[in-house]
Design a protein around this motif. Structure first.
Motif, PDB file in Angstrom:
ATOM      1  N   PRO A 152     -39.454   9.719  -3.072  1.00  0.00           N
ATOM      2  CA  PRO A 152     -40.656   9.296  -3.248  1.00  0.00           C
ATOM      3  C   PRO A 152     -40.971   8.179  -2.087  1.00  0.00           C
ATOM      4  O   PRO A 152     -40.058   7.698  -1.605  1.00  0.00           O
ATOM      5  CB  PRO A 152     -40.848   8.515  -4.575  1.00  0.00           C
ATOM      6  N   PRO A 153     -42.254   8.156  -1.741  1.00  0.00           N
ATOM      7  CA  PRO A 153     -43.414   8.810  -2.085  1.00  0.00           C
ATOM      8  C   PRO A 153     -43.437  10.165  -1.417  1.00  0.00           C
ATOM      9  O   PRO A 153     -43.239  10.317  -0.221  1.00  0.00           O
ATOM     10  CB  PRO A 153     -44.795   7.928  -1.863  1.00  0.00           C
ATOM     11  N   SER A 154     -43.507  11.248  -2.474  1.00  0.00           N
ATOM     12  CA  SER A 154     -43.589  12.692  -1.931  1.00  0.00           C
ATOM     13  C   SER A 154     -44.978  13.365  -2.075  1.00  0.00           C
ATOM     14  O   SER A 154     -45.288  13.345  -3.069  1.00  0.00           O
ATOM     15  CB  SER A 154     -42.315  13.406  -2.484  1.00  0.00           C
TER      16      SER A 154
ATOM     17  N   PHE B 211     -42.359  10.852  -9.268  1.00  0.00           N
ATOM     18  CA  PHE B 211     -41.752   9.689  -8.346  1.00  0.00           C
ATOM     19  C   PHE B 211     -40.592   9.535  -8.607  1.00  0.00           C
ATOM     20  O   PHE B 211     -39.238   9.482  -7.823  1.00  0.00           O
ATOM     21  CB  PHE B 211     -42.506   8.608  -7.761  1.00  0.00           C
ATOM     22  N   LEU B 212     -40.225   8.967 -10.031  1.00  0.00           N
ATOM     23  CA  LEU B 212     -39.325   8.253 -10.485  1.00  0.00           C
ATOM     24  C   LEU B 212     -37.961   9.555 -10.593  1.00  0.00           C
ATOM     25  O   LEU B 212     -36.781   9.055 -10.353  1.00  0.00           O
ATOM     26  CB  LEU B 212     -39.434   7.796 -11.887  1.00  0.00           C
ATOM     27  N   ALA B 213     -38.592  10.661 -11.138  1.00  0.00           N
ATOM     28  CA  ALA B 213     -37.544  11.661 -11.235  1.00  0.00           C
ATOM     29  C   ALA B 213     -36.808  11.946 -10.134  1.00  0.00           C
ATOM     30  O   ALA B 213     -35.771  12.608  -9.924  1.00  0.00           O
ATOM     31  CB  ALA B 213     -38.356  12.846 -11.957  1.00  0.00           C
ATOM     32  N   GLY B 214     -37.677  12.049  -8.875  1.00  0.00           N
ATOM     33  CA  GLY B 214     -36.833  12.601  -7.765  1.00  0.00           C
ATOM     34  C   GLY B 214     -35.856  11.126  -7.104  1.00  0.00           C
ATOM     35  O   GLY B 214     -35.148  11.591  -6.013  1.00  0.00           O
ATOM     36  N   ILE B 215     -35.996   9.979  -7.562  1.00  0.00           N
ATOM     37  CA  ILE B 215     -35.047   9.018  -6.884  1.00  0.00           C
ATOM     38  C   ILE B 215     -33.591   9.213  -6.931  1.00  0.00           C
ATOM     39  O   ILE B 215     -33.016   9.369  -6.131  1.00  0.00           O
ATOM     40  CB  ILE B 215     -35.259   7.623  -7.377  1.00  0.00           C
TER      41      ILE B 215
END
Length: 438
Positions: free
Chosen positions: A156-158, A176-180
């Motif tokens: 993120p940010p994506s 966003f948090l799921a992608g970190i």
């Protein structure tokens, strides 16, 4: 004609029109209008303009052009070169450290720009020649940058995550948090393979031509830290309850543009206009696809194609993980030919009811989908990142770039496997920060 046969006909017609060379958005509109006219009558066409504009009537959509401006402002400066140089100075004595520095720079630049092509170009222009000079294999030099560039749509940010959130009506902040954590995991897998490939080629101890003093290592940080603080500030604003996603994106865009002017002295009105012009072009392209995909989804629903496909798959009574494997294969093939935004918008209306029925977490699936789209960026026939690398390093054959990228595709498959084994890699951080999803 029954809805399933009609759905197959729609799929064939869509593929044929998209392969004719027309843009994705125009192709979707042509297919939608044609099938509505033939199978639902001329009156159904009256709804197309309303659906087209209704899909853009969302305040959240404002975050897309704002994040794109944020990325374009960073990409127009020497931020990528400074990131590479800063990491290279700190890791110069580490065996294989230069390739690790490039991958780290790709991950950080991806977080600032959210653009895979921009990351490849910004980091690759300095990183690839430097790795070649130090004796790293062309496969490692080109493949690591091509793969590292794909991280922009996961970390993120994506923009891709924003589009998924809008299409599936899920929380963008949670996405966003799921992608970190998966983004960090994938970066570490890339680094591990790059170090192994360097060691295997006999270049593990390739070191820098000079030793940097502590003063030299510290003096470049002031040029990089402000941009990293913007990323931290954007995430804090979003999750600290200070601002909405769209408001945070607008502030981030303004700060990045301001720092590009102050730190990198981008005073020229021509340069600033170039950032705004390029951002507008990319934003219009994405929004046009979103609106056209909304019309396409309306056509699929009006002809009962979406509902029939979902019912047919649900009636197969196969194991939920077999179903997930089939979905992954479908997404993988779609990603070979279409950009991530188009794949998400075209498949979301079909896949979400199926995922709900199979009890798969939509935020976890967003990460799985995104990694599939990352694979598409470094695999033919489209493989956008492959051609970007070829354009900035024309002496490296496209075949070499492709072979260099192949092991990183394996890393992505491994990441998907690990996420299936341990879904908490994607869901743990969102649950800790925002509470369990309902």
């Amino acid at each position: 004609m029954d809805p399933l046969s009609l759905g197959l006909l729609v799929a064939v017609a869509t593929v044929a029109i998209l392969f004719s060379g027309v843009s994705v958005a125009v192709g979707l509109l042509i297919v939608s209008a044609l099938f509505l006219l033939v199978f639902d009558g001329a009156r159904s066409l009256e709804m197309m303009p309303e659906i087209f504009f209704a899909d853009l009537n969302s305040f959240t959509i404002l975050s897309i052009p704002m994040f794109i401006i944020m990325g374009a402002a960073v990409a127009s400066t020497r931020a990528g070169a400074d990131l590479f140089e800063a990491l290279e100075r700190w890791m110069t004595r580490v065996p294989g450290g230069l390739v690790v520095s490039n991958l780290g720079a790709c991950a950080l630049f991806s977080a600032m720009s959210g653009s895979s092509p921009a990351t490849c170009a910004a980091i690759g222009k300095m990183g690839i020649p430097e790795m070649q000079k130090r004796g790293y294999p062309d496969t490692v030099a080109a493949g690591s940058i091509a793969a590292g560039g794909t991280l922009g749509i996961l970390i993120p940010p994506s923009v891709t995550m924003i589009v998924y959130g809008i299409a599936t009506e899920t929380s963008i902040g949670r996405l966003f948090l799921a992608g970190i954590v998966p983004g960090v995991m994938l970066t570490l897998l890339f680094m591990a393979w790059a170090i192994f490939a360097t060691w295997r080629s006999g270049n593990a101890m390739v070191l820098a031509s000079r030793h940097y003093s502590i003063r030299e290592r510290l003096e470049i940080l002031p040029r990089v830290v402000p941009f990293l603080l913007v990323i931290v500030g954007v995430l804090y604003s979003m999750y600290g309850g200070i601002a909405t996603t769209s408001e945070t994106a607008a502030v981030g865009a303004l700060l990045c543009l301001g720092m590009a002017i102050v730190i990198y002295r981008m005073w020229s009105p021509v340069a600033i206009w170039g950032v705004l012009r390029d951002s507008t072009k990319e934003s219009v392209m994405i929004l046009f696809i979103m609106a056209a995909a909304g019309v396409f989804a309306y056509m699929m629903s009006s002809l009962f194609i979406t509902q029939s496909i979902a019912q047919w798959i649900a009636g197969l009574e196969v194991n939920r993980w077999v179903l997930m494997i089939l979905i992954n294969i479908f997404l993988l093939v779609a990603g070979f030919f279409l950009p991530p935004v188009a794949v998400i918008l075209m498949t979301a209306p079909i896949l979400m009811p199926i995922l709900d029925a199979a009890d798969f977490d939509p935020y976890w699936f967003a990460v799985i989908l995104t990694i599939n789209m990352e694979i598409g960026l470094i695999t033919p026939p489209v493989g956008l990142n492959l051609f970007v690398i070829n354009s900035i390093a024309p002496k490296i054959p496209l075949k070499t770039i492709l072979w260099g990228s192949a092991p990183f595709v394996g890393c992505m498959f491994l990441a998907i496997f690990l996420l299936c084994l341990f879904p908490g890699l994607a869901t743990w951080l969102p649950d800790v920060v925002m509470g369990p999803s309902l």
